[in-house]
Design a protein around this motif. Structure first.
Motif, PDB file in Angstrom:
ATOM      1  N   GLN A  88       0.839  -1.204   0.000  1.00  0.00           N
ATOM      2  CA  GLN A  88       0.000   0.000   0.000  1.00  0.00           C
ATOM      3  C   GLN A  88       0.873   1.252   0.000  1.00  0.00           C
ATOM      4  N   TYR A  89       1.909   1.237   0.829  1.00  0.00           N
ATOM      5  CA  TYR A  89       2.794   2.404   0.937  1.00  0.00           C
ATOM      6  C   TYR A  89       3.539   2.639  -0.375  1.00  0.00           C
ATOM      7  N   ILE A  90       4.072   1.578  -0.940  1.00  0.00           N
ATOM      8  CA  ILE A  90       4.795   1.687  -2.218  1.00  0.00           C
ATOM      9  C   ILE A  90       3.830   2.066  -3.334  1.00  0.00           C
ATOM     10  N   GLY A  91       2.641   1.472  -3.317  1.00  0.00           N
ATOM     11  CA  GLY A  91       1.651   1.765  -4.346  1.00  0.00           C
ATOM     12  C   GLY A  91       1.223   3.223  -4.349  1.00  0.00           C
ATOM     13  N   GLU A  92       1.023   3.787  -3.163  1.00  0.00           N
ATOM     14  CA  GLU A  92       0.641   5.198  -3.076  1.00  0.00           C
ATOM     15  C   GLU A  92       1.756   6.100  -3.596  1.00  0.00           C
ATOM     16  N   SER A 110      10.708 -13.624  -8.608  1.00  0.00           N
ATOM     17  CA  SER A 110      10.169 -13.185  -9.901  1.00  0.00           C
ATOM     18  C   SER A 110       8.918 -12.346  -9.695  1.00  0.00           C
ATOM     19  N   TRP A 111       8.044 -12.799  -8.780  1.00  0.00           N
ATOM     20  CA  TRP A 111       6.826 -12.027  -8.493  1.00  0.00           C
ATOM     21  C   TRP A 111       7.195 -10.652  -7.957  1.00  0.00           C
ATOM     22  N   PHE A 112       8.168 -10.597  -7.050  1.00  0.00           N
ATOM     23  CA  PHE A 112       8.582  -9.333  -6.445  1.00  0.00           C
ATOM     24  C   PHE A 112       9.106  -8.355  -7.498  1.00  0.00           C
ATOM     25  N   VAL A 113       9.911  -8.839  -8.415  1.00  0.00           N
ATOM     26  CA  VAL A 113      10.470  -7.987  -9.467  1.00  0.00           C
ATOM     27  C   VAL A 113       9.362  -7.479 -10.396  1.00  0.00           C
ATOM     28  N   GLU A 114       8.441  -8.368 -10.759  1.00  0.00           N
ATOM     29  CA  GLU A 114       7.409  -8.031 -11.740  1.00  0.00           C
ATOM     30  C   GLU A 114       6.269  -7.186 -11.166  1.00  0.00           C
ATOM     31  N   HIS A 115       6.022  -7.284  -9.852  1.00  0.00           N
ATOM     32  CA  HIS A 115       4.860  -6.599  -9.272  1.00  0.00           C
ATOM     33  C   HIS A 115       5.206  -5.457  -8.317  1.00  0.00           C
ATOM     34  N   VAL A 116       6.425  -5.448  -7.789  1.00  0.00           N
ATOM     35  CA  VAL A 116       6.794  -4.411  -6.823  1.00  0.00           C
ATOM     36  C   VAL A 116       8.024  -3.631  -7.267  1.00  0.00           C
ATOM     37  N   LYS A 117       9.111  -4.336  -7.484  1.00  0.00           N
ATOM     38  CA  LYS A 117      10.386  -3.666  -7.770  1.00  0.00           C
ATOM     39  C   LYS A 117      10.318  -2.835  -9.047  1.00  0.00           C
ATOM     40  N   HIS A 144       8.090  -0.916  -9.916  1.00  0.00           N
ATOM     41  CA  HIS A 144       7.493   0.387  -9.619  1.00  0.00           C
ATOM     42  C   HIS A 144       8.435   1.281  -8.804  1.00  0.00           C
ATOM     43  N   CYS A 145       9.528   0.731  -8.329  1.00  0.00           N
ATOM     44  CA  CYS A 145      10.467   1.524  -7.519  1.00  0.00           C
ATOM     45  C   CYS A 145      11.901   1.142  -7.869  1.00  0.00           C
ATOM     46  N   PRO A 146      12.315   1.414  -9.101  1.00  0.00           N
ATOM     47  CA  PRO A 146      13.646   1.016  -9.566  1.00  0.00           C
ATOM     48  C   PRO A 146      14.744   1.969  -9.081  1.00  0.00           C
ATOM     49  N   GLY A 147      15.988   1.521  -9.253  1.00  0.00           N
ATOM     50  CA  GLY A 147      17.135   2.370  -8.972  1.00  0.00           C
ATOM     51  C   GLY A 147      17.323   2.686  -7.503  1.00  0.00           C
ATOM     52  N   ILE A 148      18.267   3.587  -7.229  1.00  0.00           N
ATOM     53  CA  ILE A 148      18.584   3.941  -5.852  1.00  0.00           C
ATOM     54  C   ILE A 148      17.397   4.621  -5.170  1.00  0.00           C
ATOM     55  N   GLN A 149      16.705   5.502  -5.897  1.00  0.00           N
ATOM     56  CA  GLN A 149      15.546   6.178  -5.309  1.00  0.00           C
ATOM     57  C   GLN A 149      14.478   5.172  -4.892  1.00  0.00           C
ATOM     58  N   ALA A 159       4.118   5.258  -5.820  1.00  0.00           N
ATOM     59  CA  ALA A 159       4.290   5.043  -7.255  1.00  0.00           C
ATOM     60  C   ALA A 159       3.014   5.307  -8.053  1.00  0.00           C
ATOM     61  N   ASN A 160       1.922   5.600  -7.340  1.00  0.00           N
ATOM     62  CA  ASN A 160       0.628   5.862  -7.973  1.00  0.00           C
ATOM     63  C   ASN A 160       0.135   4.661  -8.791  1.00  0.00           C
ATOM     64  N   VAL A 161       0.250   3.485  -8.169  1.00  0.00           N
ATOM     65  CA  VAL A 161      -0.250   2.249  -8.781  1.00  0.00           C
ATOM     66  C   VAL A 161      -0.952   1.429  -7.693  1.00  0.00           C
ATOM     67  N   ARG A 162      -1.762   0.500  -8.116  1.00  0.00           N
ATOM     68  CA  ARG A 162      -2.397  -0.427  -7.174  1.00  0.00           C
ATOM     69  C   ARG A 162      -1.724  -1.785  -7.315  1.00  0.00           C
ATOM     70  N   ILE A 163      -1.064  -2.216  -6.271  1.00  0.00           N
ATOM     71  CA  ILE A 163      -0.349  -3.494  -6.299  1.00  0.00           C
ATOM     72  C   ILE A 163      -1.179  -4.537  -5.561  1.00  0.00           C
ATOM     73  N   GLN A 164      -1.534  -5.587  -6.246  1.00  0.00           N
ATOM     74  CA  GLN A 164      -2.292  -6.679  -5.646  1.00  0.00           C
ATOM     75  C   GLN A 164      -1.338  -7.699  -5.030  1.00  0.00           C
ATOM     76  N   PRO A 165      -1.631  -8.209  -3.851  1.00  0.00           N
ATOM     77  CA  PRO A 165      -0.760  -9.235  -3.254  1.00  0.00           C
ATOM     78  C   PRO A 165      -0.825 -10.530  -4.059  1.00  0.00           C
TER      79      PRO A 165
END
Length: 311
Positions: A36-40, A61-68, A70-75, A42-48
């Motif tokens: 929820q925190y990352i989704g807000e 693989s799931w983590f990279v495709e659904h979470v990471k 949306h928040c790439p790089g050092i930032q 990145a302005n996306v809705r991430i489903q568990p």
């Protein structure tokens, strides 16, 4: 506090449970916040994830495709660390162990800069939480390369404990003995991921060979009464992650989780999140899940909570 905790469980009040001091002693830093925190941010809705994973590779693989993604790089990395501290503060985590890999240290420019940046995030987002950073080594790492760097890393006196994570079968755990001797000399608490996918014998071997004081997971020990008695006699703490075990297809459900057997044998156990960004269950939710399943009583869960708060 004991009665308030028990009442919160019995009344199934998650909000009240969140206000009570707890610990999270097994939390991978870049995966310790909420979707929820990352989704807000990145302005996306991430489903568990909708079903259990069949392997660590599938989980990653799931983590990279659904979470990471949306928040790439050092930032993006720093936002995920921020999320871990924010979540700890919101769930009243009094003792927080976040683990970091050497690659994370290198990404931020070495130990001095890395530790300053992470400490700043801690001060801003979870100032009341006791932060206990942990150095996590990949089980498949180059031992000689790590040994060549360990003295320099530990010389900063920043890490409080050491861990080995990843594929339990990548290489024998005995290969890490020289590194763990150095970590012991530096005063670190010695831990390792073992007995998550392996055997009860693997747990005992790791404790004996590396001089472990705590084991992350260790639930395979429940298959051996002899090894459970040994762990109890040696006062080896197991940092258990119930939802992680279910979502990685090691345990079928909360009601059949081996933490019951481990607790019955007098082994010190704690309840933790592991990878909250993936498994989507806070420490408070983990307690509630185990209580509602009927596996452990409110009083037993409070005893486990207190175990995690001990210095």
């Amino acid at each position: 506090m004991k009665q308030t905790f028990m009442d919160s469980l019995m009344n199934e009040s998650l909000s009240n449970l969140q206000a009570i001091p707890k610990s999270d002693l097994h939390n991978h830093a870049g995966r310790g916040g909420t979707i929820q925190y990352i989704g807000e941010w990145a302005n996306v809705r991430i489903q568990p994830p909708s079903e259990p994973f069949q392997s660590l590779l599938g989980m990653q693989s799931w983590f990279v495709e659904h979470v990471k993604c949306h928040c790439p790089g050092i930032q993006g990395y720093l936002k995920r660390i921020e999320a871990s501290f924010v979540q700890a503060a919101e769930d009243h985590i009094e003792r927080l162990v976040l683990s970091f890999g050497i690659d994370e240290i290198d990404t931020l420019g070495g130990m001095e800069l890395f530790s300053q940046i992470i400490d700043d995030l801690h001060r801003v987002f979870a100032p009341k939480t006791q932060f206990l950073p942990e150095l996590a080594l990949d089980r498949a790492c180059n031992i000689d390369e790590i040994y060549g760097r360990i003295e320099e890393i530990l010389a900063f006196g920043w890490f409080r404990s050491i861990d080995i994570c990843g594929d339990e079968f990548a290489q024998p755990i005995t290969y890490f003995k020289s590194i763990y001797r150095a970590a012991k000399s530096a005063g670190l608490v010695l831990k390792a991921h073992v007995g998550e996918f392996g055997t009860a014998d693997d747990v005992r071997e790791a404790v004996e060979e590396l001089g472990l004081q705590e084991v992350h997971h260790g639930i395979a020990a429940a298959r051996s009464p002899q090894i459970m008695r040994w762990l109890s006699d040696q006062h080896i703490q197991l940092n258990v992650c119930p939802t992680s075990n279910i979502m990685l297809s090691v345990v079928e459900n909360y009601g059949s989780h081996p933490i019951r057997k481990l607790y019955n044998f007098g082994i010190p156990v704690t309840i933790n999140t592991d990878d909250l960004l993936i498994f989507n269950q806070s420490v408070s939710q983990e307690y509630m899940n185990l209580y509602k399943s009927g596996l452990l009583t409110a009083e037993e869960l409070n005893e486990i909570r207190l175990t995690g708060l001990k210095e």
